[in-house]
Enzyme design. Structure first.
Site, mmCIF file in Angstrom:
data_model
loop_
_atom_site.group_PDB
_atom_site.id
_atom_site.type_symbol
_atom_site.label_atom_id
_atom_site.label_comp_id
_atom_site.label_asym_id
_atom_site.label_seq_id
_atom_site.Cartn_x
_atom_site.Cartn_y
_atom_site.Cartn_z
ATOM 1 C CD GLU A 96 45.620 50.896 40.643
ATOM 2 O OE1 GLU A 96 44.375 50.833 40.528
ATOM 3 O OE2 GLU A 96 46.339 51.593 39.899
ATOM 4 C CB THR A 115 38.916 49.091 42.291
ATOM 5 O OG1 THR A 115 39.721 48.756 41.161
ATOM 6 C CG2 THR A 115 37.469 49.146 41.835
ATOM 7 C CE LYS A 155 42.440 54.744 37.397
ATOM 8 N NZ LYS A 155 41.898 53.657 38.239
#
Length: 216
Positions: free
Chosen positions: A43, A74, A134
């Site tokens: 990621e 992000t 998440k």
């Protein structure tokens, strides 16, 4: 089928490396070190300078590796999400839920993993087509919270990030998490340029994952 294939790759990866760095060059070195250690879930966060270029280069480097799955983290808005997808990101991760980003990812059959902290947020995300939520930050809750979520939402797929370590990842996975995200302690050796140690730590995580899955 594209989305299902990517989700299967994420679940098989089990441990997702959350990659942060101060430069494009450092991000690439860290990424290659992680893969060298056997970790296949990456990621690449958009706090990294030229993050989209890093994703492009990683996709090119591992184009023959069907097991390596590369996503963008992000991601705060739909514009960044589209930039990441055009660069080759196979999944999008956000610290919070964004409806426009969810719709864009659904349009392109790209899994969207938004950060959620409550049952209400998780339900909202799932209604918008989110397949993996998440749990962020995981350190604010702990593995026991997974059972609390799965009581009313047994079909929820949860991936905690933040507060996950090699010492407690078994607690998270045994609680029912589909995967875990790790960053800080895995990437710490990068501060001194010790990329070999990152590979060693990645291998330790993957060995631990194999052990957990064998005992399950």
């Amino acid at each position: 089928m594209k989305k299902v294939e990517i989700l299967n790759k994420l679940e098989k990866s089990g441990v997702i490396a959350v990659l942060r760095a101060d430069s494009k060059e450092d991000a690439l070195k860290i990424s290659h070190a992680v893969v060298a250690g056997g970790m296949t879930g990456l990621e690449l966060t958009f706090t990294v300078p030229d993050a989209d270029q890093v994703i492009r280069e990683l996709k090119a480097a591992y184009q023959t590796r069907s097991d390596v799955v590369i996503g963008a983290g992000t991601v705060l808005d739909v514009t960044t999400a589209r930039l990441a997808i055009l660069a080759g990101a196979e999944y999008i991760v956000s610290p919070c839920f964004d409806q426009d980003t969810a719709e864009l990812c659904n349009l392109y059959q790209i899994p969207y993993l938004p950060g959620c902290m409550s049952i209400t947020e998780i339900k909202t995300a799932m209604k918008s087509g989110v397949d993996i939520v998440k749990l962020f930050p995981g350190s604010a809750f702990g593995p026991s919270f997974i059972g609390a979520i799965k009581a009313p939402l047994p079909h929820a797929n949860i991936m905690p990030t933040g507060g996950v370590s090699i010492d407690n990842m078994d607690e998270w996975l045994n609680a029912g998490c589909v995967a875990v995200g790790v960053g800080g302690n895995l990437l710490a050796p990068a501060k001194t340029g010790n990329y070999g140690r990152i590979s060693e730590l990645a291998k330790e995580y993957m060995d631990k994952l194999a052990e957990i899955r064998k005992d399950a």
